[in-house]
Motif scaffolding. Sequence first.
Motif, mmCIF file in Angstrom:
data_model
loop_
_atom_site.group_PDB
_atom_site.id
_atom_site.type_symbol
_atom_site.label_atom_id
_atom_site.label_comp_id
_atom_site.label_asym_id
_atom_site.label_seq_id
_atom_site.Cartn_x
_atom_site.Cartn_y
_atom_site.Cartn_z
ATOM 1 N N HIS A 189 -7.250 -0.835 3.942
ATOM 2 C CA HIS A 189 -6.278 -0.370 4.944
ATOM 3 C C HIS A 189 -5.088 0.320 4.272
ATOM 4 C CE1 HIS A 189 -3.382 -0.494 8.230
ATOM 5 N NE2 HIS A 189 -2.575 -1.202 7.457
ATOM 6 N N LEU A 190 -4.561 -0.285 3.203
ATOM 7 C CA LEU A 190 -3.420 0.307 2.508
ATOM 8 C C LEU A 190 -3.769 1.679 1.938
ATOM 9 C CD1 LEU A 190 -2.043 -2.834 0.622
ATOM 10 C CD2 LEU A 190 -1.016 -1.699 2.619
ATOM 11 N N VAL A 191 -4.939 1.789 1.340
ATOM 12 C CA VAL A 191 -5.359 3.069 0.762
ATOM 13 C C VAL A 191 -5.588 4.100 1.877
ATOM 14 C CG1 VAL A 191 -7.184 4.263 -0.533
ATOM 15 C CG2 VAL A 191 -6.327 2.041 -1.323
ATOM 16 N N ALA A 192 -6.238 3.695 2.952
ATOM 17 C CA ALA A 192 -6.491 4.618 4.061
ATOM 18 C C ALA A 192 -5.176 5.119 4.648
ATOM 19 C CB ALA A 192 -7.331 3.930 5.132
ATOM 20 N N ASP A 193 -4.203 4.242 4.829
ATOM 21 C CA ASP A 193 -2.901 4.668 5.355
ATOM 22 C C ASP A 193 -2.209 5.638 4.402
ATOM 23 O OD1 ASP A 193 -3.129 3.223 7.682
ATOM 24 O OD2 ASP A 193 -1.600 1.749 7.177
ATOM 25 N N LEU A 194 -2.277 5.356 3.127
ATOM 26 C CA LEU A 194 -1.663 6.238 2.131
ATOM 27 C C LEU A 194 -2.274 7.627 2.156
ATOM 28 C CD1 LEU A 194 0.083 6.736 -0.485
ATOM 29 C CD2 LEU A 194 -1.960 6.006 -1.741
ATOM 30 N N LEU A 195 -3.610 7.687 2.250
ATOM 31 C CA LEU A 195 -4.297 8.955 2.126
ATOM 32 C C LEU A 195 -4.514 9.676 3.465
ATOM 33 C CD1 LEU A 195 -6.928 8.015 -0.602
ATOM 34 C CD2 LEU A 195 -4.690 9.104 -0.899
ATOM 35 N N ALA A 196 -4.124 9.044 4.563
ATOM 36 C CA ALA A 196 -4.247 9.704 5.868
ATOM 37 C C ALA A 196 -3.339 10.935 5.899
ATOM 38 C CB ALA A 196 -3.850 8.720 6.971
ATOM 39 N N PRO A 197 -3.722 11.942 6.648
ATOM 40 C CA PRO A 197 -2.853 13.124 6.746
ATOM 41 C C PRO A 197 -1.430 12.723 7.132
ATOM 42 C CG PRO A 197 -4.958 13.534 7.819
ATOM 43 C CD PRO A 197 -4.940 12.072 7.455
ATOM 44 N N GLY B 95 -13.488 2.905 -12.271
ATOM 45 C CA GLY B 95 -14.716 3.654 -12.048
ATOM 46 C C GLY B 95 -14.470 4.992 -11.381
ATOM 47 N N ASP B 96 -15.379 5.923 -11.651
ATOM 48 C CA ASP B 96 -15.337 7.240 -11.013
ATOM 49 C C ASP B 96 -16.409 7.236 -9.933
ATOM 50 O OD1 ASP B 96 -15.403 9.880 -10.229
ATOM 51 O OD2 ASP B 96 -15.333 10.681 -12.267
ATOM 52 N N HIS B 97 -15.955 7.216 -8.682
ATOM 53 C CA HIS B 97 -16.873 7.147 -7.543
ATOM 54 C C HIS B 97 -16.973 8.481 -6.809
ATOM 55 C CE1 HIS B 97 -17.082 2.805 -8.117
ATOM 56 N NE2 HIS B 97 -15.777 2.860 -8.324
ATOM 57 N N GLY B 98 -16.389 9.531 -7.392
ATOM 58 C CA GLY B 98 -16.583 10.874 -6.868
ATOM 59 C C GLY B 98 -15.497 11.437 -5.979
ATOM 60 N N SER B 99 -14.577 10.594 -5.522
ATOM 61 C CA SER B 99 -13.486 11.117 -4.687
ATOM 62 C C SER B 99 -12.270 10.225 -4.853
ATOM 63 C CB SER B 99 -13.890 11.161 -3.211
ATOM 64 O OG SER B 99 -13.926 9.851 -2.660
ATOM 65 N N LEU B 100 -11.115 10.773 -4.521
ATOM 66 C CA LEU B 100 -9.878 10.007 -4.600
ATOM 67 C C LEU B 100 -9.956 8.775 -3.707
ATOM 68 C CD1 LEU B 100 -6.961 9.505 -5.455
ATOM 69 C CD2 LEU B 100 -6.248 11.135 -3.688
ATOM 70 N N THR B 101 -10.428 8.959 -2.496
ATOM 71 C CA THR B 101 -10.514 7.826 -1.566
ATOM 72 C C THR B 101 -11.407 6.734 -2.121
ATOM 73 O OG1 THR B 101 -10.124 9.270 0.340
ATOM 74 C CG2 THR B 101 -11.159 7.138 0.772
ATOM 75 N N ALA B 102 -12.580 7.098 -2.592
ATOM 76 C CA ALA B 102 -13.519 6.095 -3.125
ATOM 77 C C ALA B 102 -12.970 5.442 -4.383
ATOM 78 C CB ALA B 102 -14.873 6.740 -3.394
ATOM 79 N N ASP B 103 -12.403 6.245 -5.274
ATOM 80 C CA ASP B 103 -11.872 5.690 -6.534
ATOM 81 C C ASP B 103 -10.707 4.737 -6.285
ATOM 82 O OD1 ASP B 103 -13.692 7.302 -7.850
ATOM 83 O OD2 ASP B 103 -12.199 8.635 -8.742
ATOM 84 N N LEU B 104 -9.754 5.181 -5.465
ATOM 85 C CA LEU B 104 -8.568 4.365 -5.223
ATOM 86 C C LEU B 104 -8.912 3.115 -4.416
ATOM 87 C CD1 LEU B 104 -5.615 4.275 -5.963
ATOM 88 C CD2 LEU B 104 -5.109 5.607 -3.903
ATOM 89 N N THR B 105 -9.823 3.241 -3.473
ATOM 90 C CA THR B 105 -10.252 2.081 -2.692
ATOM 91 C C THR B 105 -10.941 1.058 -3.583
ATOM 92 O OG1 THR B 105 -10.459 3.408 -0.679
ATOM 93 C CG2 THR B 105 -11.658 1.314 -0.738
ATOM 94 N N ALA B 106 -11.860 1.502 -4.420
ATOM 95 C CA ALA B 106 -12.560 0.577 -5.323
ATOM 96 C C ALA B 106 -11.567 -0.094 -6.274
ATOM 97 C CB ALA B 106 -13.640 1.319 -6.113
ATOM 98 N N TRP B 107 -10.623 0.692 -6.793
ATOM 99 C CA TRP B 107 -9.634 0.116 -7.703
ATOM 100 C C TRP B 107 -8.778 -0.920 -6.982
ATOM 101 C CZ3 TRP B 107 -4.352 -0.228 -7.738
ATOM 102 C CH2 TRP B 107 -3.791 -0.754 -8.906
ATOM 103 N N ALA B 108 -8.296 -0.598 -5.789
ATOM 104 C CA ALA B 108 -7.438 -1.522 -5.041
ATOM 105 C C ALA B 108 -8.180 -2.809 -4.695
ATOM 106 C CB ALA B 108 -6.908 -0.847 -3.779
ATOM 107 N N GLU B 109 -9.444 -2.690 -4.319
ATOM 108 C CA GLU B 109 -10.233 -3.885 -4.012
ATOM 109 C C GLU B 109 -10.415 -4.754 -5.248
ATOM 110 O OE1 GLU B 109 -13.827 -2.342 -2.308
ATOM 111 O OE2 GLU B 109 -12.972 -2.319 -0.281
#
Length: 184
Positions: free
Chosen positions: A173-181, A73-87
């Motif tokens: 958590h994994l996605v947030a760690d990956l995308l954190a600065p 799905g396209d949820h509008g941002s990398l964080t949202a897309d990757l998080t939804a996909w990972a879940e």
Amino acid sequence: MVRPGGRSARVQAAVHEAVRALVAEVGRDALTVPLVAQRAGVTPSTVYRRWGDLQELLSDVAVERLRPDTAPGDHGSLTADLTAWAEQFLDEMASPTGRTYIRDALLGDPDGSNAGQCSAYAAAHIGLILARAAERGETPVPEAETVIDRVVAPLMYRILFRPQGLAPAYARHLVADLLAPGGG
């Protein structure tokens, strides 16, 4: 993997359907190549010639079942897309059915091609998510291999070897760690 055409495709479809139906009716432990062949309307030698043995057949069926049905799905941002996909990936793969398919895909895979195909499914979805983010002008966008190493690999390890208590929060958590600065 090139999909077979003509008779080969019909045989594959009939045998795969026979496996799925028989698993539902009699269970995996009762499956035999002759039983599958009879249900599919082919000879056992056809099954042995194409798949080698029952485990390789189960592996082929599992790889087909692990193929994603839809694009992420396209949820509008990398964080949202990757998080939804990972879940979603975690939910599907960590289910009892998903774990059975993963094990079947790996057990009947003497040359590693089935594992490679399953990996290609995930990589294709990740690539699409990353391409969308780049098109939106999001930066930085990690490399697909980095996402596989930092998100998919730990998820798969936990799914296969430590599934107790595995929850969507772990994927987030994994996605947030990956995308954190400085994280990707």
